[in-house]
Design a protein around this motif. Structure first.
Motif, PDB file in Angstrom:
ATOM      1  N   PHE A   1      -2.442   0.021  -1.164  1.00  0.00           N
ATOM      2  CA  PHE A   1      -2.161   1.081  -2.344  1.00  0.00           C
ATOM      3  C   PHE A   1      -2.821   0.724  -3.656  1.00  0.00           C
ATOM      4  O   PHE A   1      -3.849   0.207  -3.253  1.00  0.00           O
ATOM      5  N   HIS A   2      -3.212   1.871  -4.156  1.00  0.00           N
ATOM      6  CA  HIS A   2      -4.177   1.787  -5.539  1.00  0.00           C
ATOM      7  C   HIS A   2      -2.979   1.852  -6.480  1.00  0.00           C
ATOM      8  O   HIS A   2      -2.032   2.543  -7.200  1.00  0.00           O
ATOM      9  N   ASP A   3      -4.069   0.605  -6.987  1.00  0.00           N
ATOM     10  CA  ASP A   3      -2.887   0.210  -8.630  1.00  0.00           C
ATOM     11  C   ASP A   3      -3.053   1.146  -9.839  1.00  0.00           C
ATOM     12  O   ASP A   3      -3.994   2.148  -9.476  1.00  0.00           O
ATOM     13  N   VAL A   4      -2.165   1.490 -10.463  1.00  0.00           N
ATOM     14  CA  VAL A   4      -1.607   2.461 -11.122  1.00  0.00           C
ATOM     15  C   VAL A   4      -1.058   1.864 -12.344  1.00  0.00           C
ATOM     16  O   VAL A   4       0.085   1.326 -12.008  1.00  0.00           O
ATOM     17  N   ASP A   5      -1.057   2.403 -13.573  1.00  0.00           N
ATOM     18  CA  ASP A   5      -0.593   2.475 -14.869  1.00  0.00           C
ATOM     19  C   ASP A   5       1.005   2.298 -14.746  1.00  0.00           C
ATOM     20  O   ASP A   5       2.045   1.440 -15.527  1.00  0.00           O
ATOM     21  N   CYS A   6       1.669   3.208 -13.963  1.00  0.00           N
ATOM     22  CA  CYS A   6       2.832   3.368 -14.035  1.00  0.00           C
ATOM     23  C   CYS A   6       3.596   3.152 -13.675  1.00  0.00           C
ATOM     24  O   CYS A   6       4.998   3.368 -12.426  1.00  0.00           O
ATOM     25  N   ARG A   7       3.104   1.910 -12.300  1.00  0.00           N
ATOM     26  CA  ARG A   7       3.514   0.683 -11.443  1.00  0.00           C
ATOM     27  C   ARG A   7       4.789   0.732 -11.752  1.00  0.00           C
ATOM     28  O   ARG A   7       5.213   0.446 -12.759  1.00  0.00           O
ATOM     29  N   HIS A   8       5.903   0.362 -10.742  1.00  0.00           N
ATOM     30  CA  HIS A   8       7.062  -0.253 -10.872  1.00  0.00           C
ATOM     31  C   HIS A   8       8.107   0.708 -11.472  1.00  0.00           C
ATOM     32  O   HIS A   8       8.618   0.487 -12.472  1.00  0.00           O
ATOM     33  N   CYS A   9       8.337   1.946 -11.179  1.00  0.00           N
ATOM     34  CA  CYS A   9       8.848   3.057 -12.206  1.00  0.00           C
ATOM     35  C   CYS A   9       9.979   3.321 -11.278  1.00  0.00           C
ATOM     36  O   CYS A   9      11.217   3.676 -12.150  1.00  0.00           O
ATOM     37  N   LEU A  10      10.058   2.565 -10.333  1.00  0.00           N
ATOM     38  CA  LEU A  10      11.691   2.667  -9.552  1.00  0.00           C
ATOM     39  C   LEU A  10      11.913   4.704  -9.281  1.00  0.00           C
ATOM     40  O   LEU A  10      12.932   4.368  -9.444  1.00  0.00           O
ATOM     41  N   ARG A  11      11.603   5.089  -9.270  1.00  0.00           N
ATOM     42  CA  ARG A  11      11.529   6.511  -9.317  1.00  0.00           C
ATOM     43  C   ARG A  11      11.515   6.986  -7.968  1.00  0.00           C
ATOM     44  O   ARG A  11      10.176   7.014  -6.775  1.00  0.00           O
ATOM     45  N   SER A  12      12.086   8.436  -7.584  1.00  0.00           N
ATOM     46  CA  SER A  12      12.359   8.866  -5.595  1.00  0.00           C
ATOM     47  C   SER A  12      11.112   9.638  -5.880  1.00  0.00           C
ATOM     48  O   SER A  12      10.600   9.980  -5.088  1.00  0.00           O
TER      49      SER A  12
ATOM     50  N   HIS B   1       0.903  13.227 -10.067  1.00  0.00           N
ATOM     51  CA  HIS B   1      -0.479  12.990  -8.865  1.00  0.00           C
ATOM     52  C   HIS B   1      -0.218  12.114  -8.026  1.00  0.00           C
ATOM     53  O   HIS B   1      -1.392  11.748  -7.643  1.00  0.00           O
ATOM     54  N   HIS B   2       0.618  11.271  -7.901  1.00  0.00           N
ATOM     55  CA  HIS B   2       1.281  10.055  -6.671  1.00  0.00           C
ATOM     56  C   HIS B   2      -0.172   9.466  -6.562  1.00  0.00           C
ATOM     57  O   HIS B   2      -0.463   9.255  -5.441  1.00  0.00           O
ATOM     58  N   ASP B   3      -0.644   8.995  -7.447  1.00  0.00           N
ATOM     59  CA  ASP B   3      -2.406   8.060  -7.488  1.00  0.00           C
ATOM     60  C   ASP B   3      -1.813   6.754  -6.455  1.00  0.00           C
ATOM     61  O   ASP B   3      -3.088   6.648  -5.855  1.00  0.00           O
ATOM     62  N   CYS B   4      -0.608   6.395  -6.717  1.00  0.00           N
ATOM     63  CA  CYS B   4      -0.795   5.379  -5.753  1.00  0.00           C
ATOM     64  C   CYS B   4      -0.661   4.889  -4.478  1.00  0.00           C
ATOM     65  O   CYS B   4      -1.339   3.766  -3.734  1.00  0.00           O
ATOM     66  N   LEU B   5      -0.504   6.144  -4.116  1.00  0.00           N
ATOM     67  CA  LEU B   5      -0.712   6.665  -2.427  1.00  0.00           C
ATOM     68  C   LEU B   5      -1.831   7.291  -2.022  1.00  0.00           C
ATOM     69  O   LEU B   5      -2.634   7.200  -1.248  1.00  0.00           O
ATOM     70  N   ALA B   6      -1.985   8.514  -3.099  1.00  0.00           N
ATOM     71  CA  ALA B   6      -2.749   9.562  -2.955  1.00  0.00           C
ATOM     72  C   ALA B   6      -4.156   9.010  -2.765  1.00  0.00           C
ATOM     73  O   ALA B   6      -5.503   9.902  -2.261  1.00  0.00           O
ATOM     74  N   ARG B   7      -4.770   8.005  -3.681  1.00  0.00           N
ATOM     75  CA  ARG B   7      -6.261   7.398  -3.268  1.00  0.00           C
ATOM     76  C   ARG B   7      -6.230   5.856  -2.718  1.00  0.00           C
ATOM     77  O   ARG B   7      -7.269   5.540  -2.295  1.00  0.00           O
ATOM     78  N   VAL B   8      -5.856   5.876  -2.022  1.00  0.00           N
ATOM     79  CA  VAL B   8      -5.503   5.491  -0.764  1.00  0.00           C
ATOM     80  C   VAL B   8      -6.375   6.358  -0.115  1.00  0.00           C
ATOM     81  O   VAL B   8      -5.452   7.248   0.753  1.00  0.00           O
ATOM     82  N   ALA B   9      -7.484   5.507   1.208  1.00  0.00           N
ATOM     83  CA  ALA B   9      -8.503   6.289   2.071  1.00  0.00           C
ATOM     84  C   ALA B   9      -7.840   6.295   3.289  1.00  0.00           C
ATOM     85  O   ALA B   9      -6.938   4.938   3.565  1.00  0.00           O
ATOM     86  N   PRO B  10      -8.076   7.501   3.903  1.00  0.00           N
ATOM     87  CA  PRO B  10      -7.610   7.099   5.318  1.00  0.00           C
ATOM     88  C   PRO B  10      -8.617   6.091   6.014  1.00  0.00           C
ATOM     89  O   PRO B  10      -7.774   5.445   6.924  1.00  0.00           O
ATOM     90  N   ALA B  11      -9.922   6.199   6.075  1.00  0.00           N
ATOM     91  CA  ALA B  11     -10.548   5.435   6.569  1.00  0.00           C
ATOM     92  C   ALA B  11      -9.754   4.368   6.517  1.00  0.00           C
ATOM     93  O   ALA B  11      -9.986   3.154   7.000  1.00  0.00           O
TER      94      ALA B  11
END
Length: 364
Positions: free
Chosen positions: A319-330, A336-346
Protein backbone atom coordinates in the motif's frame (compact mmCIF):
# COMPACT_ATOMS: atom_id res chain seq x y z
CA UNK A 1 -4.77 -24.86 32.12
CA UNK A 2 -7.89 -22.91 31.20
CA UNK A 3 -11.06 -23.67 33.14
CA UNK A 4 -14.25 -23.29 31.13
CA UNK A 5 -17.07 -21.28 32.68
CA UNK A 6 -19.37 -23.88 34.27
CA UNK A 7 -22.48 -22.44 32.58
CA UNK A 8 -20.94 -22.82 29.15
CA UNK A 9 -19.30 -26.19 29.77
CA UNK A 10 -22.78 -27.77 29.76
CA UNK A 11 -23.84 -26.34 26.38
CA UNK A 12 -25.23 -28.94 23.99
CA UNK A 13 -26.59 -26.73 21.21
CA UNK A 14 -24.49 -23.69 20.31
CA UNK A 15 -25.31 -20.96 17.79
CA UNK A 16 -22.36 -18.99 16.41
CA UNK A 17 -23.27 -15.80 14.57
CA UNK A 18 -21.11 -14.19 11.86
CA UNK A 19 -23.31 -12.22 9.48
CA UNK A 20 -20.89 -10.37 7.19
CA UNK A 21 -18.67 -11.54 4.33
CA UNK A 22 -16.96 -14.87 3.68
CA UNK A 23 -13.55 -13.41 4.51
CA UNK A 24 -14.81 -12.27 7.91
CA UNK A 25 -16.14 -15.76 8.60
CA UNK A 26 -12.80 -17.31 7.65
CA UNK A 27 -11.02 -14.97 10.07
CA UNK A 28 -13.33 -16.36 12.77
CA UNK A 29 -12.42 -20.00 12.10
CA UNK A 30 -9.56 -20.18 14.67
CA UNK A 31 -12.06 -19.15 17.35
CA UNK A 32 -14.61 -21.65 16.03
CA UNK A 33 -11.97 -24.39 16.09
CA UNK A 34 -11.18 -23.53 19.72
CA UNK A 35 -14.89 -23.78 20.57
CA UNK A 36 -15.13 -27.18 18.89
CA UNK A 37 -12.15 -28.49 20.85
CA UNK A 38 -13.45 -27.14 24.16
CA UNK A 39 -17.08 -28.22 23.63
CA UNK A 40 -16.88 -31.53 21.73
CA UNK A 41 -20.36 -32.51 22.90
CA UNK A 42 -22.04 -29.41 21.43
CA UNK A 43 -23.83 -29.30 18.12
CA UNK A 44 -22.60 -26.08 16.54
CA UNK A 45 -24.77 -24.16 14.08
CA UNK A 46 -23.63 -21.13 12.13
CA UNK A 47 -25.93 -18.17 11.44
CA UNK A 48 -24.34 -16.40 8.50
CA UNK A 49 -24.86 -14.43 5.33
CA UNK A 50 -25.61 -16.59 2.26
CA UNK A 51 -21.95 -16.39 1.18
CA UNK A 52 -20.85 -17.46 4.65
CA UNK A 53 -23.37 -20.28 4.90
CA UNK A 54 -22.11 -21.64 1.55
CA UNK A 55 -18.78 -22.39 3.23
CA UNK A 56 -20.31 -25.08 5.50
CA UNK A 57 -18.84 -28.07 3.55
CA UNK A 58 -15.39 -26.57 4.05
CA UNK A 59 -15.58 -25.86 7.80
CA UNK A 60 -15.39 -29.20 9.64
CA UNK A 61 -15.99 -27.75 13.10
CA UNK A 62 -19.58 -26.81 12.14
CA UNK A 63 -22.61 -29.09 12.04
CA UNK A 64 -25.09 -26.90 10.19
CA UNK A 65 -25.54 -23.44 8.71
CA UNK A 66 -28.47 -21.03 8.53
CA UNK A 67 -28.37 -18.35 5.83
CA UNK A 68 -29.74 -14.91 6.70
CA UNK A 69 -29.40 -11.45 5.13
CA UNK A 70 -29.28 -9.33 8.26
CA UNK A 71 -30.66 -5.83 7.64
CA UNK A 72 -28.21 -4.31 10.13
CA UNK A 73 -25.22 -5.72 8.19
CA UNK A 74 -26.22 -5.36 4.54
CA UNK A 75 -29.18 -4.39 2.39
CA UNK A 76 -31.66 -7.25 2.43
CA UNK A 77 -33.62 -8.41 -0.58
CA UNK A 78 -37.33 -9.16 -0.45
CA UNK A 79 -39.61 -8.89 2.57
CA UNK A 80 -37.16 -8.31 5.39
CA UNK A 81 -39.75 -8.43 8.15
CA UNK A 82 -41.10 -11.75 6.93
CA UNK A 83 -37.58 -13.19 6.80
CA UNK A 84 -36.86 -11.88 10.30
CA UNK A 85 -39.98 -13.52 11.74
CA UNK A 86 -39.19 -16.80 9.98
CA UNK A 87 -35.66 -16.81 11.37
CA UNK A 88 -36.87 -16.05 14.88
CA UNK A 89 -39.26 -18.99 14.74
CA UNK A 90 -36.53 -21.28 13.40
CA UNK A 91 -34.12 -20.31 16.18
CA UNK A 92 -36.78 -20.75 18.85
CA UNK A 93 -37.67 -24.23 17.61
CA UNK A 94 -33.98 -25.24 17.60
CA UNK A 95 -33.76 -24.67 21.38
CA UNK A 96 -30.18 -23.45 21.44
CA UNK A 97 -28.49 -23.32 24.84
CA UNK A 98 -26.09 -20.54 23.95
CA UNK A 99 -25.13 -18.06 21.24
CA UNK A 100 -21.90 -16.20 20.46
CA UNK A 101 -22.15 -13.15 18.22
CA UNK A 102 -18.92 -12.36 16.36
CA UNK A 103 -18.57 -8.85 14.93
CA UNK A 104 -15.98 -6.37 13.70
CA UNK A 105 -15.56 -3.36 15.96
CA UNK A 106 -17.60 -1.12 13.66
CA UNK A 107 -20.68 -3.35 13.93
CA UNK A 108 -23.20 -3.65 16.73
CA UNK A 109 -23.87 -7.11 18.11
CA UNK A 110 -27.06 -5.98 19.81
CA UNK A 111 -29.59 -6.65 17.01
CA UNK A 112 -28.39 -10.26 16.84
CA UNK A 113 -28.34 -10.44 20.65
CA UNK A 114 -31.96 -9.28 20.76
CA UNK A 115 -32.92 -11.87 18.15
CA UNK A 116 -31.28 -14.59 20.25
CA UNK A 117 -32.98 -13.37 23.43
CA UNK A 118 -36.39 -13.40 21.73
CA UNK A 119 -35.64 -16.94 20.52
CA UNK A 120 -35.19 -18.01 24.15
CA UNK A 121 -31.41 -18.61 24.02
CA UNK A 122 -30.29 -18.16 27.64
CA UNK A 123 -26.53 -17.62 27.22
CA UNK A 124 -25.45 -14.84 24.86
CA UNK A 125 -21.85 -13.62 24.47
CA UNK A 126 -20.61 -10.68 22.37
CA UNK A 127 -18.52 -7.55 22.28
CA UNK A 128 -20.54 -4.38 22.83
CA UNK A 129 -19.47 -0.77 23.08
CA UNK A 130 -22.57 0.26 25.02
CA UNK A 131 -24.03 -1.47 28.06
CA UNK A 132 -26.32 -4.23 26.72
CA UNK A 133 -28.03 -4.87 30.07
CA UNK A 134 -30.22 -7.94 29.61
CA UNK A 135 -29.48 -8.44 25.92
CA UNK A 136 -26.25 -10.24 26.76
CA UNK A 137 -25.62 -12.70 29.58
CA UNK A 138 -21.87 -12.35 28.96
CA UNK A 139 -20.70 -8.89 27.96
CA UNK A 140 -17.18 -8.06 26.76
CA UNK A 141 -16.72 -4.31 26.54
CA UNK A 142 -15.60 -3.35 23.03
CA UNK A 143 -12.56 -1.10 23.34
CA UNK A 144 -11.24 -1.56 19.79
CA UNK A 145 -10.66 1.61 17.78
CA UNK A 146 -9.87 1.67 14.07
CA UNK A 147 -6.25 2.76 14.16
CA UNK A 148 -2.75 1.61 13.30
CA UNK A 149 -1.61 -1.15 15.64
CA UNK A 150 -5.08 -2.37 16.59
CA UNK A 151 -5.46 -6.09 17.15
CA UNK A 152 -6.07 -8.32 14.16
CA UNK A 153 -9.61 -9.46 13.42
CA UNK A 154 -8.61 -13.06 14.14
CA UNK A 155 -7.20 -12.08 17.53
CA UNK A 156 -10.37 -10.15 18.39
CA UNK A 157 -12.48 -13.29 17.98
CA UNK A 158 -10.00 -15.49 19.83
CA UNK A 159 -10.05 -13.03 22.72
CA UNK A 160 -13.86 -13.15 22.81
CA UNK A 161 -13.89 -16.94 23.14
CA UNK A 162 -11.14 -16.77 25.76
CA UNK A 163 -13.56 -14.87 28.02
CA UNK A 164 -15.33 -18.19 28.61
CA UNK A 165 -12.17 -19.81 29.96
CA UNK A 166 -11.55 -21.59 26.67
CA UNK A 167 -7.98 -22.11 25.51
CA UNK A 168 -8.01 -19.99 22.36
CA UNK A 169 -4.30 -19.49 21.83
CA UNK A 170 -4.59 -19.20 18.08
CA UNK A 171 -3.89 -21.24 15.00
CA UNK A 172 -4.34 -21.07 11.23
CA UNK A 173 -7.50 -20.17 9.40
CA UNK A 174 -9.59 -23.17 8.35
CA UNK A 175 -10.90 -23.98 4.88
CA UNK A 176 -10.90 -27.61 3.73
CA UNK A 177 -11.13 -28.69 0.10
CA UNK A 178 -12.85 -32.08 -0.41
CA UNK A 179 -11.17 -34.33 -2.95
CA UNK A 180 -14.15 -34.13 -5.31
CA UNK A 181 -13.64 -30.37 -5.68
CA UNK A 182 -9.94 -30.86 -6.38
CA UNK A 183 -10.76 -33.42 -9.08
CA UNK A 184 -13.25 -31.07 -10.73
CA UNK A 185 -10.70 -28.27 -10.68
CA UNK A 186 -8.12 -30.45 -12.44
CA UNK A 187 -10.69 -31.29 -15.10
CA UNK A 188 -11.49 -27.61 -15.63
CA UNK A 189 -7.80 -26.70 -15.91
CA UNK A 190 -7.22 -29.50 -18.42
CA UNK A 191 -10.23 -28.45 -20.51
CA UNK A 192 -9.33 -24.75 -20.44
CA UNK A 193 -5.56 -24.89 -20.90
CA UNK A 194 -4.80 -28.37 -22.20
CA UNK A 195 -2.95 -29.31 -19.02
CA UNK A 196 -3.93 -29.87 -15.40
CA UNK A 197 -0.30 -29.90 -14.27
CA UNK A 198 1.15 -26.65 -15.61
CA UNK A 199 2.40 -24.50 -12.68
CA UNK A 200 0.43 -21.30 -12.21
CA UNK A 201 -0.17 -18.30 -10.00
CA UNK A 202 -3.61 -16.94 -9.20
CA UNK A 203 -4.83 -13.38 -9.67
CA UNK A 204 -8.03 -12.02 -8.11
CA UNK A 205 -8.80 -8.53 -9.40
CA UNK A 206 -12.20 -8.02 -7.80
CA UNK A 207 -13.39 -6.80 -4.41
CA UNK A 208 -16.85 -5.94 -3.12
CA UNK A 209 -15.85 -2.30 -2.50
CA UNK A 210 -14.40 -0.07 -5.21
CA UNK A 211 -12.05 1.47 -2.65
CA UNK A 212 -10.29 -1.90 -2.31
CA UNK A 213 -9.65 -2.50 -6.04
CA UNK A 214 -6.24 -2.00 -7.64
CA UNK A 215 -6.46 -0.60 -11.18
CA UNK A 216 -6.85 -3.06 -14.10
CA UNK A 217 -3.77 -1.65 -15.85
CA UNK A 218 -1.74 -2.18 -12.67
CA UNK A 219 -2.85 -5.80 -12.37
CA UNK A 220 -2.09 -6.36 -16.06
CA UNK A 221 1.46 -4.99 -15.84
CA UNK A 222 2.18 -6.90 -12.65
CA UNK A 223 0.76 -10.20 -13.94
CA UNK A 224 2.70 -9.81 -17.20
CA UNK A 225 5.96 -9.29 -15.32
CA UNK A 226 5.38 -12.23 -12.95
CA UNK A 227 4.51 -14.54 -15.86
CA UNK A 228 7.49 -13.44 -17.94
CA UNK A 229 10.03 -13.75 -15.13
CA UNK A 230 8.68 -16.91 -13.47
CA UNK A 231 7.35 -18.90 -16.41
CA UNK A 232 4.11 -19.50 -14.50
CA UNK A 233 0.68 -19.26 -16.09
CA UNK A 234 -1.53 -16.44 -14.70
CA UNK A 235 -4.96 -17.82 -13.78
CA UNK A 236 -7.65 -15.22 -13.08
CA UNK A 237 -10.43 -15.90 -10.58
CA UNK A 238 -13.57 -14.00 -9.72
CA UNK A 239 -17.34 -14.12 -9.67
CA UNK A 240 -19.53 -14.07 -12.76
CA UNK A 241 -20.13 -10.36 -12.18
CA UNK A 242 -16.35 -9.77 -12.30
CA UNK A 243 -15.81 -11.38 -15.71
CA UNK A 244 -15.78 -8.04 -17.50
CA UNK A 245 -13.19 -6.70 -15.06
CA UNK A 246 -11.03 -9.77 -15.58
CA UNK A 247 -11.20 -9.30 -19.35
CA UNK A 248 -10.19 -5.64 -18.96
CA UNK A 249 -7.02 -6.84 -17.26
CA UNK A 250 -6.29 -9.67 -19.70
CA UNK A 251 -6.81 -7.42 -22.73
CA UNK A 252 -3.91 -5.25 -21.51
CA UNK A 253 -1.52 -8.19 -21.12
CA UNK A 254 1.09 -9.51 -23.53
CA UNK A 255 1.56 -12.89 -21.83
CA UNK A 256 -0.96 -15.74 -22.19
CA UNK A 257 -3.35 -16.23 -19.29
CA UNK A 258 -6.38 -18.25 -18.26
CA UNK A 259 -9.70 -16.85 -17.00
CA UNK A 260 -11.92 -18.88 -14.68
CA UNK A 261 -14.04 -16.05 -13.32
CA UNK A 262 -17.60 -17.26 -12.84
CA UNK A 263 -16.62 -20.85 -13.68
CA UNK A 264 -15.78 -22.21 -10.23
CA UNK A 265 -17.81 -23.10 -7.19
CA UNK A 266 -16.41 -22.29 -3.76
CA UNK A 267 -14.67 -25.64 -3.34
CA UNK A 268 -13.11 -25.47 -6.79
CA UNK A 269 -11.87 -21.95 -6.04
CA UNK A 270 -10.31 -23.34 -2.87
CA UNK A 271 -8.63 -26.10 -4.88
CA UNK A 272 -7.33 -23.53 -7.36
CA UNK A 273 -5.86 -21.39 -4.57
CA UNK A 274 -4.38 -24.44 -2.85
CA UNK A 275 -2.51 -25.32 -6.05
CA UNK A 276 -1.31 -21.81 -6.86
CA UNK A 277 2.34 -20.93 -6.25
CA UNK A 278 1.22 -17.48 -5.11
CA UNK A 279 -1.97 -15.38 -5.09
CA UNK A 280 -1.97 -11.72 -6.14
CA UNK A 281 -5.19 -10.03 -5.03
CA UNK A 282 -6.98 -7.11 -3.50
CA UNK A 283 -7.98 -7.32 0.16
CA UNK A 284 -10.93 -9.67 -0.23
CA UNK A 285 -12.20 -13.15 0.66
CA UNK A 286 -9.84 -15.26 -1.53
CA UNK A 287 -6.89 -13.78 0.38
CA UNK A 288 -8.16 -15.44 3.55
CA UNK A 289 -8.98 -18.66 1.70
CA UNK A 290 -5.39 -18.73 0.43
CA UNK A 291 -4.09 -18.08 3.94
CA UNK A 292 -6.16 -21.00 5.25
CA UNK A 293 -4.68 -23.22 2.53
CA UNK A 294 -1.08 -22.13 3.10
CA UNK A 295 -0.69 -20.33 -0.23
CA UNK A 296 1.58 -17.24 -0.14
CA UNK A 297 -0.23 -13.97 -0.81
CA UNK A 298 0.60 -10.58 -2.29
CA UNK A 299 -2.28 -8.35 -1.25
CA UNK A 300 -2.97 -4.88 -2.63
CA UNK A 301 -4.14 -3.53 0.69
CA UNK A 302 -6.24 -0.37 0.53
CA UNK A 303 -5.90 1.68 3.69
CA UNK A 304 -9.61 1.48 4.54
CA UNK A 305 -9.26 -0.90 7.53
CA UNK A 306 -6.08 -2.20 9.22
CA UNK A 307 -7.48 -5.41 10.78
CA UNK A 308 -7.64 -7.85 7.90
CA UNK A 309 -4.10 -8.63 6.74
CA UNK A 310 -3.25 -12.26 5.83
CA UNK A 311 -3.02 -14.49 8.91
CA UNK A 312 -0.15 -16.92 9.53
CA UNK A 313 0.95 -17.29 5.90
CA UNK A 314 3.91 -15.89 3.93
CA UNK A 315 2.62 -12.57 2.60
CA UNK A 316 3.52 -9.15 1.28
CA UNK A 317 1.07 -6.37 2.12
CA UNK A 318 1.42 -3.51 -0.36
CA UNK A 319 0.00 0.00 0.00
CA UNK A 320 0.95 3.66 -0.15
CA UNK A 321 0.44 5.38 3.18
CA UNK A 322 -2.04 8.26 3.13
CA UNK A 323 -3.37 10.78 5.64
CA UNK A 324 -6.92 9.52 5.03
CA UNK A 325 -6.04 5.96 6.13
CA UNK A 326 -8.69 3.86 7.93
CA UNK A 327 -11.58 5.69 6.26
CA UNK A 328 -13.85 2.58 6.29
CA UNK A 329 -15.38 3.77 3.02
CA UNK A 330 -16.49 1.71 0.03
CA UNK A 331 -15.40 4.43 -2.40
CA UNK A 332 -12.39 6.68 -1.99
CA UNK A 333 -13.67 9.82 -0.20
CA UNK A 334 -10.69 11.87 -1.40
CA UNK A 335 -11.14 10.83 -5.03
CA UNK A 336 -7.44 10.07 -5.65
CA UNK A 337 -7.25 6.43 -4.43
CA UNK A 338 -3.58 7.04 -3.66
CA UNK A 339 -3.33 4.21 -1.13
CA UNK A 340 -3.46 1.79 -4.09
CA UNK A 341 -2.91 3.93 -7.18
CA UNK A 342 0.61 4.81 -6.07
CA UNK A 343 1.70 1.19 -5.66
CA UNK A 344 3.88 0.44 -8.69
CA UNK A 345 3.16 -2.75 -10.68
CA UNK A 346 6.90 -3.46 -10.58
CA UNK A 347 6.70 -3.61 -6.79
CA UNK A 348 3.77 -6.03 -6.99
CA UNK A 349 5.75 -8.29 -9.33
CA UNK A 350 8.86 -8.06 -7.14
CA UNK A 351 6.87 -9.06 -4.06
CA UNK A 352 5.38 -12.09 -5.85
CA UNK A 353 8.77 -13.19 -7.18
CA UNK A 354 10.29 -12.86 -3.72
CA UNK A 355 7.61 -15.15 -2.28
CA UNK A 356 8.08 -17.61 -5.17
CA UNK A 357 11.81 -17.72 -4.59
CA UNK A 358 11.34 -18.24 -0.85
CA UNK A 359 8.92 -21.08 -1.56
CA UNK A 360 11.37 -22.68 -3.98
CA UNK A 361 14.14 -22.55 -1.37
CA UNK A 362 11.87 -24.22 1.22
CA UNK A 363 10.93 -26.96 -1.25
CA UNK A 364 14.57 -27.66 -2.18
Amino acid sequence: MAVIDARWAQVRRLLVVRLDNLGDLLMTTPALAALRQALPQARMALLASPSGAAALPHLPMLDEAIAYDAPWVRSSAGDGAQADHALLQRLALAEFDAAIVFTVCTQSALPAALLCRLAGIPLRLAHSRENPYGLLSDWVRDADQVQTGMRHEVQRQLDLVRQLGIDASGGPLVFQVPSAHARRLRQRLAAASGSASRPYFAVHVGASAASRRYAPEGFAAAADAIARLSGLLPVFTGTASEQALVEQVRSRMAMPSLALAGALDLGELGALLAGARVLVANNTGPVHMAAALGTPVVVLYAQTNPQHTPWQVPARVLFHDVDCRHCLRSTCPAGHHDCLARVAPADVAAAALELLQAGAREAA
